[in-house]
Design an enzyme around this catalytic site. Structure first.
Site, PDB file in Angstrom:
ATOM      1  N   SER A 199      -0.649   7.044  14.560  1.00 13.91           N
ATOM      2  CA  SER A 199      -1.977   7.149  13.960  1.00 13.91           C
ATOM      3  C   SER A 199      -1.991   6.602  12.539  1.00 13.91           C
ATOM      4  CB  SER A 199      -2.426   8.616  13.968  1.00 13.91           C
ATOM      5  OG  SER A 199      -3.687   8.761  13.343  1.00 13.91           O
ATOM      6  N   ASP A 246       0.843  -1.197   0.000  1.00  5.56           N
ATOM      7  CA  ASP A 246       0.000   0.000   0.000  1.00  5.56           C
ATOM      8  C   ASP A 246       0.877   1.245   0.000  1.00  5.56           C
ATOM      9  OD1 ASP A 246      -2.250   1.601   0.006  1.00  5.56           O
ATOM     10  OD2 ASP A 246      -2.951   1.018   1.990  1.00  5.56           O
ATOM     11  N   LYS A 247       0.238   2.378  -0.220  1.00  3.50           N
ATOM     12  CA  LYS A 247       0.856   3.693  -0.198  1.00  3.50           C
ATOM     13  C   LYS A 247       0.071   4.592   0.740  1.00  3.50           C
ATOM     14  CE  LYS A 247      -0.615   6.918  -2.529  1.00  3.50           C
ATOM     15  NZ  LYS A 247      -1.473   8.132  -2.297  1.00  3.50           N
ATOM     16  N   HIS A 248       0.792   5.483   1.434  1.00  6.36           N
ATOM     17  CA  HIS A 248       0.110   6.510   2.228  1.00  6.36           C
ATOM     18  C   HIS A 248       0.701   7.872   1.902  1.00  6.36           C
ATOM     19  CE1 HIS A 248      -2.046   8.471   5.478  1.00  6.36           C
ATOM     20  NE2 HIS A 248      -0.927   9.131   5.725  1.00  6.36           N
ATOM     21  N   SER A 249      -0.182   8.835   1.661  1.00  8.67           N
ATOM     22  CA  SER A 249       0.235  10.221   1.473  1.00  8.67           C
ATOM     23  C   SER A 249      -0.181  11.023   2.693  1.00  8.67           C
ATOM     24  CB  SER A 249      -0.427  10.812   0.226  1.00  8.67           C
ATOM     25  OG  SER A 249      -0.276  12.218   0.199  1.00  8.67           O
ATOM     26  N   LYS A 283      -3.348   2.220  11.413  1.00  7.47           N
ATOM     27  CA  LYS A 283      -4.400   1.909  10.437  1.00  7.47           C
ATOM     28  C   LYS A 283      -3.836   1.168   9.234  1.00  7.47           C
ATOM     29  CE  LYS A 283      -5.868   6.213  10.071  1.00  7.47           C
ATOM     30  NZ  LYS A 283      -5.287   7.036  11.143  1.00  7.47           N
ATOM     31  N   LYS A 284      -2.710   1.640   8.708  1.00 10.39           N
ATOM     32  CA  LYS A 284      -2.147   1.008   7.511  1.00 10.39           C
ATOM     33  C   LYS A 284      -1.686  -0.420   7.791  1.00 10.39           C
ATOM     34  CE  LYS A 284      -2.620   3.882   4.138  1.00 10.39           C
ATOM     35  NZ  LYS A 284      -3.344   3.500   2.896  1.00 10.39           N
ATOM     36  N   ARG A 324      -6.589  14.123  20.788  1.00 12.65           N
ATOM     37  CA  ARG A 324      -5.516  15.001  20.328  1.00 12.65           C
ATOM     38  C   ARG A 324      -6.080  16.276  19.713  1.00 12.65           C
ATOM     39  NH1 ARG A 324      -2.959  11.599  16.025  1.00 12.65           N
ATOM     40  NH2 ARG A 324      -1.658  13.445  15.655  1.00 12.65           N
ATOM     41  N   THR A 331      -9.168  10.712  -0.923  1.00 16.49           N
ATOM     42  CA  THR A 331      -9.278   9.763  -2.036  1.00 16.49           C
ATOM     43  C   THR A 331     -10.688   9.209  -2.160  1.00 16.49           C
ATOM     44  OG1 THR A 331      -6.948   9.158  -1.872  1.00 16.49           O
ATOM     45  CG2 THR A 331      -8.405   7.572  -2.937  1.00 16.49           C
TER      46      THR A 331
END
Length: 436
Positions: free
Chosen positions: A182, A79-82, A186-187, A167, A119
């Site tokens: 955080s 996967d990718k996270h931005s 999740k990822k 937070r 997204t």
């Protein structure tokens, strides 16, 4: 183990142990600690950063507070996270391109909030598309097509949902340790073998300068690796929108032009290829990043990525003919007009956050969770840094629900641009590559 003892350690500026962080992360998810204790914990971590082992332990405990997927597939799960920006629609071509290369992509994505686009909001501009699926559906789609871009279920990292809300009201959102936990809780709950991080830097990013971006990138990569997931990060430019569009349906249109080769957006292509190449190398499908980039480019050029995207869209409720008929399916705003600058010259700088907030002003983004969106509104033909603008060369084209909304958005866009006689050179897209 008592929460008060761990909080006393933090209050004294001492480093908590990995076991203590594992206990506290689990206790946030189970409710064993109160909101007040969780707030004090967040404040303590914000003031005195954690060590790497403690940060990994906190992340894993938050991940394990809910469902953690496991897979029995014939290829790696990636996967990718931005970290978020404006005009960032990379996930749309990247997920199907990766799937066409033989890896599996259960992409758990989010919605936009504030100036950053989401997204899922972009994809839900496609009629019928649903991001909310059961675990069984997710497994079926990923297994048969290779990718699915969906929302997180309620049982994915519930500790993070609780801690994030705390937070938000305690002024501790900016802690790199807590940002890292955080994102990764999740990822990593998706059961990944490899993860690439796209850490944005600039006026439209959460991290405004290189020092902050580099610190976050190292924290994310080191923590993911410490948790058993191969990872690397690219620090990329967000001093202007990634592409010339900002707005949900408009960014889908931009993605479709690039996926089909009709009108390739060079930054979107280049970043898709770079992030995809990183992932294929990380998971062993490619021998190195260069070979990985070549494989991603090949499936983009051949149309395999576009075909995979269409299959994914249809599997998630969208039209079966989307790639060939996307113009007919995407919503169109009733008011479309050019925005001209007040003075002629060249673009020297863009307040990219202000561009994102102008999309919100049009109704294309949300200031709070639950706000309804108009998927048709936004901007295209946004001028980039170094481009010349005048009374004949517009700053952008606005897509709005009314003339009044268009005029307000035009005023906001003009204020977001700094125009000078000579402008400035266009910035590099990729600044640094970070590895463990």
């Amino acid at each position: 183990m008592e929460a008060k003892r761990i909080l006393a350690t933090l209050r004294l500026g001492e480093q908590p142990t990995a076991d203590e962080m594992a206990w506290f992360g689990a206790a946030i998810g189970s409710g064993e600690v109160t909101d007040a204790q969780a707030g004090a914990f967040a404040m303590g971590v914000c003031r005195d950063p954690l060590g790497e082992e403690a940060r990994v332990a906190l992340t894993l405990a938050m991940r394990d507070s809910g469902k953690v997927l496991d897979w029995a597939l014939d290829g790696p799960v990636v996967d990718k996270h931005s970290t978020g920006g404006v005009g960032d629609c990379v996930s749309l071509p990247l997920a199907p391109a990766l799937a066409a290369c033989g890896v599996y992509v259960p992409m758990i994505s989010g919605r936009g909030l504030g100036h950053t686009g989401g997204t899922l909001d972009k994809l839900e501009a496609i009629p019928g598309y649903t991001a909310e699926v059961s675990e069984t559906q997710l497994r079926e789609i990923v297994g048969s097509i290779g990718c699915a871009i969906v929302g997180a279920s309620a049982n994915i990292a519930p500790a993070d949902k609780r801690l994030y809300a705390i937070r938000d009201v305690t002024g501790t959102v900016e802690s790199i340790d807590l940002i890292t936990a955080s994102i990764l809780s999740k990822k990593l709950a998706a059961g990944l073998d490899a993860l690439v991080l796209d850490v944005k830097m600039g006026s439209g990013a959460f991290m405004k300068d290189m020092v902050e971006a580099r610190a976050l990138a190292h924290s994310l990569v080191d923590t993911a690796e410490g948790a058993g997931c191969r990872a690397s990060a690219l620090i990329t430019e967000m001093g202007q929108p990634l592409v010339e569009t900002a707005g949900n349906a408009l960014e889908v249109a931009e993605s479709m032009k690039t996926l089909t080769g009709e009108a390739v957006a060079t930054p979107l292509w280049d970043l898709t290829v770079a992030l995809g190449g990183e992932l294929l190398a990380l998971c062993g499908i490619a021998t190195d990043e260069a070979e990985g980039r070549g494989r991603i480019e090949a499936v983009l050029r051949s149309g395999e990525a576009a075909e995979t995207f269409e299959r994914m869209i249809h599997a998630l409720g969208g039209p079966a003919d989307f790639v060939g008929a996307w113009r007919r399916h995407l919503p169109v705003a009733p008011v479309v007009r050019d925005i001209f600058p007040e003075t002629s010259g060249a673009v020297e700088a863009v307040d990219t956050e202000a561009v994102g907030m102008a999309v919100v002003l049009l109704g294309g983004g949300r200031l709070r969770e639950g706000d309804r969106l108009d998927p048709s509104v936004g901007f295209d033909r946004l001028a980039g840094i170094g481009m010349t603008v005048s009374d004949k060369q517009p700053l952008a084209q606005v897509h709005a629900a009314s003339e009044e909304a268009a005029e307000a958005a035009a005023k906001a866009i003009r204020a977001a641009y700094r125009i000078t006689r000579d402008g400035a050179p266009a910035p590099e897209l990729i600044h640094e590559r970070i590895t463990a």
